[in-house]
Structures are given as C-alpha cells and as structure tokens.
Design an enzyme around this catalytic site. Sequence first.
Site, PDB file in Angstrom:
ATOM      1  N   ARG A 278       0.872  -1.180   0.000  1.00  0.00           N
ATOM      2  CA  ARG A 278       0.000   0.000   0.000  1.00  0.00           C
ATOM      3  C   ARG A 278       0.912   1.234   0.000  1.00  0.00           C
ATOM      4  O   ARG A 278       1.128   1.862   1.041  1.00  0.00           O
ATOM      5  CB  ARG A 278      -0.919   0.014   1.227  1.00  0.00           C
TER       6      ARG A 278
ATOM      7  N   GLY B 146      -1.883 -17.658 -13.748  1.00  0.00           N
ATOM      8  CA  GLY B 146      -1.649 -18.660 -12.720  1.00  0.00           C
ATOM      9  C   GLY B 146      -0.635 -18.201 -11.699  1.00  0.00           C
ATOM     10  O   GLY B 146      -0.703 -17.077 -11.207  1.00  0.00           O
TER      11      GLY B 146
ATOM     12  N   GLY C 228      -6.051 -11.920  -4.512  1.00  0.00           N
ATOM     13  CA  GLY C 228      -4.796 -12.323  -3.881  1.00  0.00           C
ATOM     14  C   GLY C 228      -5.007 -12.904  -2.500  1.00  0.00           C
ATOM     15  O   GLY C 228      -4.286 -13.820  -2.076  1.00  0.00           O
ATOM     16  N   ASP C 229      -6.000 -12.394  -1.776  1.00  0.00           N
ATOM     17  CA  ASP C 229      -6.312 -12.939  -0.457  1.00  0.00           C
ATOM     18  C   ASP C 229      -6.865 -14.351  -0.598  1.00  0.00           C
ATOM     19  O   ASP C 229      -6.539 -15.240   0.195  1.00  0.00           O
ATOM     20  CB  ASP C 229      -7.325 -12.050   0.258  1.00  0.00           C
TER      21      ASP C 229
END
Length: 321
Positions: free
Chosen positions: A170, A233, A260-261
């Site tokens: 971030r 992938g 992504g989580d």
Amino acid sequence: MSEIDILSFGETMTMLVAEQTGDLAQVRHFEKRIAGADSNVAIGLSRLGFKVAWLSRVGNDSMGRFVTDSLQQEGVDCSHVTVDAGHPTGFQFKSLELEGADPVVEYFRRGSAASHLSVNDIVPELLKARHLHATGIPAALSDTCRELSHVLMTQMRDAGRSVSFDPNLRPSLWSNRATMIREVNRLASLAHWVMPGMAEGELLTGYDTPGDIAKFYLDMGVEAVVIKLGAKGAYYRTQLNEAFVPGVPVAKVIDTVGAGDGFAVGVISALLENLGIAEATARGNWVGSQAVQSRGDMEGLPTRAALHTAELNQTTRRQTA
C-alpha cells in the site's frame, strides 16, 4: 495443544460499496460491508474449517461493532479485538465497476483504532496458534503496528510455528518507497512462505523474472516463494524445485479485489494440511478464481464443501483424461 489453528492481525474497515456505477461523488446509495486483506484471509480459512483468531482494535462506534459482528458471523474468534474508545474505526468507499475493471477505493483510516495496535496487544494465548499469517499492511499504518508485526512474526517463528507473509503493498500509506521496500522485505525474511504478486516482487527485489524474485527471498532464509501471476496462474520455488502452475479459466470476472487474499487462503490451507507446494499453488489458483466471480472482497471465498467438490471433480477429470 492450542485451540487456535491460525492467527491473523491487522485492520478491518467498514466498506461502503456503491450500488451504481460512476463517480463516487455522484453515487447516492451504498451497501455496507467489511474490508481488510488480513481479515479476508481469516474469513477464508474459517470457511474451510480452521479455527482462526483475529487480533485488532476497533473504535467504540457502530462501524466497530459492525466489523466484529461480521467477523464473528464468519466463525472468526474476535475475543482478542480491543474496543478503543479514543480512536474511530476506519472506513472506505468503493466504486462499482463493470467488466471486471479495478474499482476506485477511497480510504478514511488515518488515526484509526487499528493504527494504535502495539506489542502490548500480544497475549501468550495467541502465541500458541499453529500458524501466523501476516501482511505488509499493518506495518504501513504506524510505528507501533510495524513493531507489532516484527515482534509477532519473530516470536511465532522462534516458537516453531509456521509463518506466511503476503506483502500487500500500500504505497500511499508509506512515507516513501525506499522505506516501504526495506521494511516489507525485513518482514518477509521472517516468514516461511512468501506470496507476492509479480509487480510487487519486481518492486521489492529489483528483479523482473519470477525465478530471480523467488531466489531473492530464498536467499533470505524463506522456505517457499509463490508468485501470483494473475490470470496466467502462479509460479512457485523452493530450494528443491520450481514450476509454473496454470491459472483457472473464469468465464466472467466480477470483482478483482480480494483475489490475492483468496490465493493466500488456498496456499496456506493446503500447506497446513501437509499437501505439497505444487498442490498448494493449484489450490491457491482455484480459490482466487472463485473470489473474482463475486462482488465483494471476500464474498466469493469457498466453503470446505465447495472446495472438496472442486478437487474431487478435478481428480475425476485427470483419471478420465
């Protein structure tokens, strides 16, 4: 034996999601949800049957109560979440986008209750958890959060627990890029499993190939590096082997936030079940593919039953191929 399988920590915010497309300034109606990369992973692992504890702080306000109620409804243990009467719960606005475009997100989190997390929030019971999942987000919130991240990861690793780390960069929360790179890599070196996205890996290491990015972290003492490559992938590398694992085709992408989580949920759950790194990466790809097919950051994360059905179908397809 600890009753906690996984400990996660960080900031969960109330999220106001636009009910119509267009400039947020013109949107009149919003739906209230929760948002937070660390808690997305906690929810995903809870849905797969793991006992997950959440360490955080929320304000003594309706948004804070909404956050903890939402997490508890997902089966996440919030008994170690502190209600901070002196600081508010952070929140954000999120735009509604069509055709899978990345949404606009506006944060209101400066000085939030979670940014006042510190090492004083660590209690011995939490250190008995089997596994710790960490991201680079808490370290960006404040000096005390950064110290907490470092101490918690160090103590868990020293205690023989496994530690996973997702950089979740971030940049807007950091004072400058150099500090971000230094501190995030410092935390990554404390983990056993590191899971950056390709762009994150390039920024953090200065290398532009998955193999070189992975080697950078392996040379730090990390045991396995899994690099997210989006629709293509993922790539994994350990000291013993490396490979690309193809992505899972998705007919229509609804919302990319949280993919992504979801990937982290798949990888962590598989490794904690003693599956190999290749199988873990494949599961990460599949869970991530489910996440992008639903509106919301964590709404598409699967249950154990859905995961079992998908893996059974995959086994059947391999046997009949």
